[in-house]
Design a protein around this motif. Structure first.
Motif, PDB file in Angstrom:
ATOM      1  N   PHE A 184      -5.361  -7.060   4.374  1.00 44.43           N
ATOM      2  CA  PHE A 184      -3.991  -6.671   4.703  1.00 44.43           C
ATOM      3  C   PHE A 184      -3.448  -5.710   3.666  1.00 44.43           C
ATOM      4  O   PHE A 184      -2.772  -4.734   4.000  1.00 44.43           O
ATOM      5  N   GLN A 185      -3.755  -5.980   2.405  1.00 40.38           N
ATOM      6  CA  GLN A 185      -3.264  -5.072   1.363  1.00 40.38           C
ATOM      7  C   GLN A 185      -3.905  -3.691   1.524  1.00 40.38           C
ATOM      8  O   GLN A 185      -3.234  -2.667   1.428  1.00 40.38           O
ATOM      9  N   LEU A 186      -5.217  -3.670   1.814  1.00 35.58           N
ATOM     10  CA  LEU A 186      -5.901  -2.384   1.962  1.00 35.58           C
ATOM     11  C   LEU A 186      -5.362  -1.618   3.171  1.00 35.58           C
ATOM     12  O   LEU A 186      -5.317  -0.397   3.169  1.00 35.58           O
ATOM     13  N   LEU A 187      -4.966  -2.359   4.208  1.00 31.90           N
ATOM     14  CA  LEU A 187      -4.436  -1.693   5.397  1.00 31.90           C
ATOM     15  C   LEU A 187      -2.945  -1.411   5.265  1.00 31.90           C
ATOM     16  O   LEU A 187      -2.309  -0.932   6.197  1.00 31.90           O
ATOM     17  N   ASN A 188      -2.386  -1.775   4.103  1.00 28.40           N
ATOM     18  CA  ASN A 188      -0.966  -1.533   3.870  1.00 28.40           C
ATOM     19  C   ASN A 188      -0.080  -2.327   4.824  1.00 28.40           C
ATOM     20  O   ASN A 188       0.964  -1.861   5.254  1.00 28.40           O
ATOM     21  N   ILE A 189      -0.540  -3.531   5.170  1.00 29.44           N
ATOM     22  CA  ILE A 189       0.258  -4.419   6.019  1.00 29.44           C
ATOM     23  C   ILE A 189       0.884  -5.466   5.114  1.00 29.44           C
ATOM     24  O   ILE A 189       0.241  -5.926   4.170  1.00 29.44           O
ATOM     25  N   VAL A 217       8.656   8.281  -2.139  1.00 25.58           N
ATOM     26  CA  VAL A 217       7.264   8.734  -1.989  1.00 25.58           C
ATOM     27  C   VAL A 217       7.105   9.419  -0.636  1.00 25.58           C
ATOM     28  O   VAL A 217       6.523  10.509  -0.521  1.00 25.58           O
ATOM     29  N   LYS A 218       7.657   8.787   0.413  1.00 30.44           N
ATOM     30  CA  LYS A 218       7.551   9.363   1.759  1.00 30.44           C
ATOM     31  C   LYS A 218       8.269  10.705   1.814  1.00 30.44           C
ATOM     32  O   LYS A 218       7.773  11.680   2.383  1.00 30.44           O
ATOM     33  N   LYS A 219       9.456  10.745   1.190  1.00 30.43           N
ATOM     34  CA  LYS A 219      10.255  11.967   1.226  1.00 30.43           C
ATOM     35  C   LYS A 219       9.521  13.123   0.566  1.00 30.43           C
ATOM     36  O   LYS A 219       9.604  14.274   1.005  1.00 30.43           O
ATOM     37  N   LEU A 220       8.769  12.803  -0.482  1.00 23.36           N
ATOM     38  CA  LEU A 220       8.048  13.851  -1.196  1.00 23.36           C
ATOM     39  C   LEU A 220       6.674  14.114  -0.582  1.00 23.36           C
ATOM     40  O   LEU A 220       5.852  14.823  -1.153  1.00 23.36           O
ATOM     41  N   GLY A 221       6.411  13.500   0.588  1.00 25.80           N
ATOM     42  CA  GLY A 221       5.186  13.796   1.320  1.00 25.80           C
ATOM     43  C   GLY A 221       3.984  12.969   0.922  1.00 25.80           C
ATOM     44  O   GLY A 221       2.869  13.223   1.379  1.00 25.80           O
ATOM     45  N   GLY A 222       4.162  11.980   0.074  1.00 24.12           N
ATOM     46  CA  GLY A 222       3.034  11.163  -0.347  1.00 24.12           C
ATOM     47  C   GLY A 222       2.873   9.924   0.515  1.00 24.12           C
ATOM     48  O   GLY A 222       3.661   9.673   1.429  1.00 24.12           O
ATOM     49  N   GLU A 223       1.798   9.156   0.202  1.00 24.41           N
ATOM     50  CA  GLU A 223       1.560   7.921   0.951  1.00 24.41           C
ATOM     51  C   GLU A 223       1.774   6.738   0.009  1.00 24.41           C
ATOM     52  O   GLU A 223       1.038   6.573  -0.950  1.00 24.41           O
ATOM     53  N   PRO A 224       2.805   5.917   0.273  1.00 27.91           N
ATOM     54  CA  PRO A 224       3.015   4.754  -0.599  1.00 27.91           C
ATOM     55  C   PRO A 224       2.073   3.603  -0.222  1.00 27.91           C
ATOM     56  O   PRO A 224       1.845   3.354   0.952  1.00 27.91           O
ATOM     57  N   ILE A 225       1.501   2.955  -1.228  1.00 36.63           N
ATOM     58  CA  ILE A 225       0.795   1.689  -0.998  1.00 36.63           C
ATOM     59  C   ILE A 225       1.629   0.658  -1.735  1.00 36.63           C
ATOM     60  O   ILE A 225       1.521   0.511  -2.950  1.00 36.63           O
ATOM     61  N   ALA A 226       2.495  -0.037  -0.998  1.00 34.44           N
ATOM     62  CA  ALA A 226       3.469  -0.896  -1.660  1.00 34.44           C
ATOM     63  C   ALA A 226       3.121  -2.366  -1.463  1.00 34.44           C
ATOM     64  O   ALA A 226       2.842  -2.795  -0.348  1.00 34.44           O
ATOM     65  N   VAL A 227       3.102  -3.121  -2.549  1.00 30.44           N
ATOM     66  CA  VAL A 227       2.842  -4.556  -2.455  1.00 30.44           C
ATOM     67  C   VAL A 227       3.905  -5.321  -3.236  1.00 30.44           C
ATOM     68  O   VAL A 227       4.388  -4.878  -4.262  1.00 30.44           O
TER      69      VAL A 227
END
Lengths: 339, 342
Positions: free
Chosen positions: A305-310, B79-89
């Motif tokens: 899930f973390q890798l898929l960004n879920i 991050v989205k606004k600047l065109g990047g991809e966020p990986i948020a946890v």
């Protein structure tokens, strides 16, 4: 006790549709769970290419070590006390045990004691908690669910007294070794989990002692008639479980570079993992290998899930659904409703 | 502060900040109000480099608190606004989960990693691992040599200004109750140390021992019961003058306990500017007397802009300070307006 006896499929005499439904439920559980696990791995591997790499699998194994060791402790108790969720074997004090053992280890190390003393302290703490559980259950005859619940509160209170509810940081050579990466760039904790599972499985699944433990849990009357020391076996299972709590405490100190608050949150995942383990065994009984698989299932789910960004909050929901399915299927399979 | 004054023409948001500065000047405690440091939040008119094609890992200790949640969401949006991809946890305040997530994030090899809060001894070994794996590490409210840049409020100023407000409100004398459960979290430690530094010069101000330990979760209920217990121990009016906490969720519980016990002569102080606490500060009858309101949205946005600047090859200061405002009964209207909470 009849419910416990019924856990062994094929021994029950059913008739007509009830029998078929039970057989189907059992088959779906056994085959289905392994298939579902495999499908999950395939899905994550395709959706997130990074998933199926040695490094990631090693990480998941390492991340599962603490939960796995605790769940193995609980599995031993369930084997020895019978799988009936209400009246059978259960150890609710395991998560609190982890917290106190970790606190003892971290406090000893930060007070200047060596690793040897700290390891002994943590393992002794864990085993003592197990012994208290054993006495409450075997000598005083308290239902395990209530006895271990009470001990859980005492232990959590002791942890608060010892740490003042703060983080006790600890660093030592042994801790650094545990939290480092071993051969193939796989965390040492991953090796610890595999070796620990191996030893536990060897004892529980392949020795006369283990066989007797199953006998005591599943057929206590027959075991007693056959001359097995039922009470001593049950007591021993709680001490073993407490010991696992101590081991998990040490692993947790290395993982978090100290002891932190909130160990109690581990309780539910531990219970879920141990209960899930039955679906990974041929006869739908709790096994050490099954527990390892269910630990890894939870670990891979979270990781995938973390890798898929879920959002990982979904994992707890999925765990809940899995438990419902397992309990429903085992109930069906025991033939409660159909017989 | 100097940068805010020196740099080019201000627009929009910065005008609001200046309004906050004016408001700050009117309040009782000297120097309170707009806090800025050497590397104050950069001006909005500056061109922010794009994050196109970059994967930015955002690791939050928890999002159950107004500050965390707002800063966390602001990072993802930026991050989205600047065109990047966020990986948020989000670790939901579970340290084991936090470490597992960091471990997986490091293995994913993002273009940068931003850690939001966390107990230093728990997260630092993993930030070091990220750094050793050549991942640029940034932090919000975590002071560590393993991070390239830490975006934070100036916690020294927050700590001393809040302490000065407290000391001035109680007339420089009396017993105070202190929640000190999170000394392991760097900003909380700084604020606490600043409180001690201020009251060192007011010998008649005494911290009641033992200090209280605030907890997570159930912070409000726990603070409520701890304060209720201590009020029973000190039943005389005037025996306690104020209650201090390093953030404002314990302040919320403490304030409720004071109201419930009818001890509204005691004042409460906290940090973060949670809307529900600012609401209490606005209420003239509430014991909530002071709150250092941070700007979590601005902090989150600034951290991500710093990432973009770094990845574009620009040099960053060690710390970027985002102004905070000390809210009290007198200036609460201006502060909420500035924070866009009103």
């Amino acid at each position: 006790m009849s419910a416990d006896i019924d856990t062994l499929p094929g021994y029950t005499s059913g008739n007509g549709t009830g029998h078929i439904v039970r057989w189907l439920a059992g088959f779906a559980l056994r085959g289905g769970s392994l298939l579902a696990f495999a499908a999950l791995l395939v899905f994550f591997s395709v959706a997130a290419p990074f998933f199926f790499t040695l490094g990631n699998i090693g990480n998941v194994l390492g991340q599962s070590a603490i939960l796995g060791v605790l769940a193995i402790g609980l599995t031993i108790v369930i084997i020895g006390g019978g799988a009936n969720v209400v009246k059978g074997g259960i150890d609710l004090s395991l998560a609190a045990n982890l917290g106190l053992s970790a606190a003892v280890y971290a406090t000893l190390v930060s007070a200047g004691y060596g690793d040897g003393v700290a390891i002994a302290g943590a393992l002794l703490t864990g085993s003592l908690i197990g012994l208290v559980n054993a006495i409450a259950i075997v000598v005083f005859g308290i239902v395990p669910l209530l006895a271990t619940l009470a001990v859980m509160n005492v232990v959590a209170g002791l942890e608060l007294v010892l740490t003042q509810n703060t983080v006790v940081s600890a660093s030592s050579d042994f801790l650094s070794l545990l939290s480092a990466y071993g051969p193939f760039d796989i965390p040492v904790l991953a090796y610890v989990l595999v070796i620990f599972t191996g030893i536990a499985a060897a004892i529980i699944q392949f020795t006369p002692l283990g066989l007797r433990l199953y006998a005591v849990g599943a057929f206590p009357e027959a075991a007693r008639a056959a001359g097995l020391p039922v009470k001593r076996m049950v007591a021993g299972s709680y001490v073993a479980s407490g010991f696992c709590g101590g081991v998990a405490g040490i692993l947790s100190v290395s993982y978090l570079s100290g002891s932190t608050t909130g160990a109690g949150e581990m309780l539910l995942p531990v219970v879920v993992t141990a209960l899930l383990s039955v679906v990974f065994s041929r006869r739908l009984v709790p096994t050490i290998g099954g527990t390892l698989l269910s630990t890894l299932l939870v670990g891979f789910l979270t990781n995938g899930f973390q890798l898929l960004n879920i959002s990982s909050t979904l994992v707890s929901g999925i765990q809940g659904i899995l438990i419902l399915l397992v309990v429903a299927a085992t109930s069906l399979q025991r033939g409660k409703g159909a017989a | 502060m100097s940068e805010n004054r020196d740099s080019g023409p201000a627009i929009g948001r910065r005008n609001l900040l200046k309004a906050g500065l004016a408001a700050g000047a009117t309040i009782a405690v000297a120097n309170a109000g707009l806090l800025g440091g050497a590397g104050s939040a950069a001006a909005a008119e500056e061109e922010i480099p794009s994050l196109k094609g970059k994967r930015i890992a955002i690791s939050a200790t928890g999002t159950d608190h107004h500050f965390d949640l707002t800063a966390y969401n602001a990072q993802i949006d930026e991050v989205k606004k600047l065109g990047g991809e966020p990986i948020a946890v989000d670790a939901q305040r579970n340290d084991t989960k936090l470490v597992s997530q960091l471990q997986t994030l490091i293995a994913q090899r993002p273009d940068a990693l931003v850690q939001l809060l966390g107990t230093l001894t728990v997260v630092d070994p993993w930030l070091k691992r990220a750094k050793d794996a050549k991942i640029p590490v940034f932090t919000i409210d975590v002071g560590t040599p393993n991070s390239l840049n830490n975006t934070t409020s100036d916690n020294w100023r927050i700590g001393s200004d809040l302490a000065l407000q407290l000391v001035s409100d109680i007339g420089g004398a009396g017993n105070i109750v202190v929640f000190n459960g999170f000394y392991g979290v760097v900003p909380c430690a700084i604020r606490y140390d600043q409180l001690k530094a201020v009251i060192k010069y007011y010998p008649d101000v005494k911290i009641i021992e033992p200090e209280l330990r605030d907890v997570i979760p159930n912070t409000v209920q726990d603070a409520f019961s701890q304060i209720t217990a201590i009020l029973n121990k000190y039943p005389e009016k005037g025996s306690i003058k104020a209650i201090w906490s390093a953030w404002d969720i314990p302040q919320l519980g403490a304030t409720q306990a004071l109201v419930a016990a009818g001890r509204t002569e005691i004042s409460t102080y906290g940090v973060d500017g949670s809307p529900e606490v600012l609401q209490l500060v606005r209420d003239p009858n509430s014991p909530a007397a002071g709150n250092a309101a941070q700007q979590p949205e601005e902090i989150g946005r600034t951290a991500i802009r710093n990432v973009a600047r770094y990845l574009a090859g620009q040099k960053l200061p060690r710390e970027t300070y985002v102004p905070a405002l000390i809210a009290n009964k007198k200036n609460i209207e201006e502060v909420t307006k500035t924070l866009r909470l009103g």
